[in-house]
Design an enzyme around this catalytic site. Sequence first.
Site, mmCIF file in Angstrom:
data_model
loop_
_atom_site.group_PDB
_atom_site.id
_atom_site.type_symbol
_atom_site.label_atom_id
_atom_site.label_comp_id
_atom_site.label_asym_id
_atom_site.label_seq_id
_atom_site.Cartn_x
_atom_site.Cartn_y
_atom_site.Cartn_z
ATOM 1 N N ASP A 171 -0.246 5.129 0.951
ATOM 2 C CA ASP A 171 -0.536 6.139 1.972
ATOM 3 C C ASP A 171 -0.530 5.530 3.364
ATOM 4 O O ASP A 171 -1.249 4.572 3.642
ATOM 5 C CB ASP A 171 -1.898 6.781 1.702
ATOM 6 C CG ASP A 171 -1.896 7.609 0.424
ATOM 7 O OD1 ASP A 171 -1.023 8.491 0.307
ATOM 8 O OD2 ASP A 171 -2.749 7.375 -0.445
ATOM 9 N N ASP B 137 -1.271 -0.536 6.213
ATOM 10 C CA ASP B 137 -1.396 0.183 7.482
ATOM 11 C C ASP B 137 -2.835 0.256 7.967
ATOM 12 O O ASP B 137 -3.072 0.594 9.124
ATOM 13 C CB ASP B 137 -0.858 1.613 7.338
ATOM 14 C CG ASP B 137 -1.793 2.481 6.508
ATOM 15 O OD1 ASP B 137 -2.232 3.534 7.018
ATOM 16 O OD2 ASP B 137 -2.081 2.131 5.351
ATOM 17 N N ASP C 31 0.872 -1.158 0.000
ATOM 18 C CA ASP C 31 0.000 0.000 0.000
ATOM 19 C C ASP C 31 0.923 1.226 0.000
ATOM 20 O O ASP C 31 2.130 1.106 0.220
ATOM 21 C CB ASP C 31 -0.885 -0.031 1.249
ATOM 22 C CG ASP C 31 -1.737 1.209 1.389
ATOM 23 O OD1 ASP C 31 -2.429 1.563 0.416
ATOM 24 O OD2 ASP C 31 -1.693 1.833 2.458
#
Length: 207
Positions: A10, A162, A8
């Site tokens: 961001d 995250d 991922d």
Amino acid sequence: MNGCLIFDLDGTLVDSEPLCSQAFLDLLPEIELPLDELMRRFRGRKLSGILSDIETIIGRPLPEDFERDYRARVEHLFDTELMVFPGVAEALSKISLPMCIASSGPRAKIESALEKTELKRFFGSRIFSSYDVGIWKPDPGLFLHAAREMQCAPARCTVIEDSEVGVRAAKSAGMHVLKFCPEVEPQTSFSSYNQLAERLESIFESA
């Protein structure tokens, strides 16, 4: 060791989540929630769902051109403040596995962030966006698409995420998943990129 790493972007490679939430506060001063609460509330979610949530928070519809203004504000903040998490470049330079990005953001935003932070060299054109495939996390479809494009079986893929929606998507895809959080929280797999190689080694040793 063989397989594929799916990152991922961001909040995982670049510390963009505070900037994305700050843009809402800059444009909508009537939002009374603190920055950290907005980050927790919106992390990993599809923008259209976030905008709907914001309308509920402020008690009125957003202007038709709000998304355009929001993306422009985020781009400005990225230009002036976006940074990678400590140790990312060093960790990526030591990884010999094929790597790609699978992000919910638009491809142009992904590429811009990678170029600004000098991470593009690690991923090249191996960038997969929810906007290109029409699938958003927690649906596993984006990760499965990335695995197909990388010619790697899902069981041999490890996702670095995250957000909870990203973790759910990776697990639904039948992939290994490591959850990154610089502040150690429950369910966090690693909190510093100097731990990544060790975490990956443990996954492939047990596979």
